[in-house]
Design an enzyme around this catalytic site. Structure first.
Site, PDB file in Angstrom:
ATOM      1  N   ASP A 174      32.027  43.668  33.915  1.00 31.15           N
ATOM      2  CA  ASP A 174      32.532  44.998  34.281  1.00 31.15           C
ATOM      3  C   ASP A 174      34.029  44.891  34.555  1.00 31.15           C
ATOM      4  OD1 ASP A 174      32.529  47.743  34.975  1.00 31.15           O
ATOM      5  OD2 ASP A 174      32.484  47.205  37.099  1.00 31.15           O
ATOM      6  N   SER A 175      34.708  46.024  34.515  1.00 33.13           N
ATOM      7  CA  SER A 175      36.130  46.026  34.849  1.00 33.13           C
ATOM      8  C   SER A 175      36.344  45.620  36.313  1.00 33.13           C
ATOM      9  CB  SER A 175      36.709  47.422  34.605  1.00 33.13           C
ATOM     10  OG  SER A 175      35.980  48.370  35.353  1.00 33.13           O
TER      11      SER A 175
ATOM     12  N   CYS B 287      30.095  47.921  32.100  1.00 33.61           N
ATOM     13  CA  CYS B 287      31.177  48.907  32.125  1.00 33.61           C
ATOM     14  C   CYS B 287      31.007  49.921  30.985  1.00 33.61           C
ATOM     15  CB  CYS B 287      32.504  48.162  31.966  1.00 33.61           C
ATOM     16  SG  CYS B 287      33.944  49.219  32.005  1.00 33.61           S
TER      17      CYS B 287
ATOM     18  N   GLU C 233      36.183  53.270  45.540  1.00 34.42           N
ATOM     19  CA  GLU C 233      36.918  52.030  45.852  1.00 34.42           C
ATOM     20  C   GLU C 233      37.488  52.071  47.262  1.00 34.42           C
ATOM     21  OE1 GLU C 233      38.324  49.508  43.352  1.00 34.42           O
ATOM     22  OE2 GLU C 233      36.443  50.072  42.429  1.00 34.42           O
TER      23      GLU C 233
ATOM     24  N   CYS D  92      29.221  55.942  34.430  1.00 38.10           N
ATOM     25  CA  CYS D  92      30.255  55.060  34.981  1.00 38.10           C
ATOM     26  C   CYS D  92      29.596  54.196  36.054  1.00 38.10           C
ATOM     27  CB  CYS D  92      31.378  55.901  35.587  1.00 38.10           C
ATOM     28  SG  CYS D  92      32.615  54.927  36.452  1.00 38.10           S
TER      29      CYS D  92
ATOM     30  N   HIS E 282      30.480  53.173  38.852  1.00 40.34           N
ATOM     31  CA  HIS E 282      30.648  53.538  40.263  1.00 40.34           C
ATOM     32  C   HIS E 282      29.805  54.738  40.705  1.00 40.34           C
ATOM     33  CE1 HIS E 282      33.975  50.840  39.960  1.00 40.34           C
ATOM     34  NE2 HIS E 282      34.418  51.109  41.162  1.00 40.34           N
TER      35      HIS E 282
HETATM   36  N1  DGL Z   1      33.600  50.241  35.164  1.00 40.36           N
HETATM   37  C1  DGL Z   1      34.181  51.460  34.673  1.00 40.36           C
HETATM   38  C2  DGL Z   1      33.135  52.261  33.902  1.00 40.36           C
HETATM   39  O1  DGL Z   1      31.933  52.092  34.060  1.00 40.36           O
HETATM   40  C3  DGL Z   1      34.764  52.287  35.802  1.00 40.36           C
HETATM   41  C4  DGL Z   1      35.920  51.668  36.508  1.00 40.36           C
HETATM   42  C5  DGL Z   1      37.182  51.585  35.669  1.00 40.36           C
HETATM   43  O2  DGL Z   1      37.779  52.626  35.311  1.00 40.36           O
HETATM   44  O3  DGL Z   1      37.587  50.456  35.373  1.00 40.36           O
HETATM   45  O4  DGL Z   1      33.517  53.079  33.096  1.00 40.36           O
END
Ligand code: DGL
Length: 272
Positions: free
Chosen positions: A10-11, A73, A158, A190, A192
């Site tokens: 993930d990012s 992600c 966050e 997403c 989050h």
């Molecule tokens: N992990 C990203 C997603 O699921 C969200 C966070 C980001 O923008 O890096 O799209």
């Protein structure tokens, strides 16, 4: 020989919520998690940059002995996954696999929707890529899909504001145009947003089915492994979990443990 791990990428740390769901379904396997916190957020970046970052992440996870990698992600699944599968893997990791979260979410949405109106909330990059529209209409061509980018939600989560009034206001604003279209199914597109599920459910009301990826990806991966014994038989079952992040922030340790639902020790990753 069973010696390989399942990689989850993930990012940032939001993907730990998805990994929690995967571990629930597949508790015996070994996992390596990578969060690219040094370069997060991905959700506001261009497709090429997201591809470059995701490619480096995939290389890192294969070096760490992963047999397959799950892109938790959505932004990377939207902007990089297909190219990784058709360009990068054949050239560099021929026998490895990378899977994403969009197709499983699209499949479940198509099963659940009765009025053929699906809503998607996601990052700006995911919405821009139209990847959910593509995947859903591959399954049901006539499906109506309404998307809304929610750029404030990732920073709010966050900042630990998931229960605050600010988040409630943002959610109401983002969901309003989708609810006005009479959607009966909503994809939380997403990493989050899973943590906001209860709030979203309250605003969307009982008529709207909510698809939270952390609940579905584990089951889908289990099915996939059952269909692919050539991969499954290489996977170690020592319940080992290793966590890497490209930046060791307090946020990752604190919120990471919260997202994963268990205390985690994080090591620093250097991506090339
Ligand atoms: N992990 C990203 C997603 O699921 C969200 C966070 C980001 O923008 O890096 O799209």
């Amino acid at each position: 020989m069973r010696e390989k791990a399942i990689g989850v990428f993930d990012s940032g740390f939001g993907g730990l919520d998805i990994m929690k769901g995967i571990v629930r379904e597949l508790p015996d396997y070994d996992f390596v998690y990578l969060g690219d916190t040094a370069r997060m957020p991905y959700g506001t970046r261009s497709g090429q940059i997201i591809y470059d970052f995701a490619k480096a992440a995939v290389d890192f996870l294969f070096l760490k002995n992963c047999e397959l990698v799950i892109f938790a992600c959505n932004t990377a699944s939207s902007d990089a996954l297909h190219r990784i599968q058709v360009e990068h893997l054949p050239q560099n990791h021929e026998d490895k696999r990378v899977l994403g979260v969009l197709i499983p979410a699209a499949e479940v949405a198509c099963q659940l929707s009765k009025n053929n109106k699906i809503g998607v909330i996601a990052t700006s990059s995911t919405v821009r890529s139209k990847s959910f529209i593509r995947e859903i209409t591959k399954i049901i061509p006539g499906m109506k899909i309404y998307q809304n980018a929610c750029p404030l939600l990732v920073p709010l989560v966050e900042a630990g504001e998931q229960n605050s009034e600010m988040t409630e206001i943002a959610l109401r604003k983002y969901l309003k145009p989708l609810l006005a279209k009479d959607i009966d199914t909503l994809i939380l597109g997403c990493t989050h947003y899973g943590i906001l599920e209860a709030k979203i459910r309250k605003i969307a009301g009982r008529k709207v089915r909510i698809i939270s990826e952390s609940r579905i990806i584990g089951g889908k991966l289990k099915d996939y492994l059952a269909r692919h014994p050539e991969i499954e038989t290489r996977l170690a079952k020592n319940k080992k979990r290793t966590f890497y992040s490209t930046d060791l922030t307090d946020n990752f340790r604190r919120l990471g443990s919260k997202f994963f639902g268990d205390k985690i020790e994080v090591e620093k990753a250097e991506l090339r």
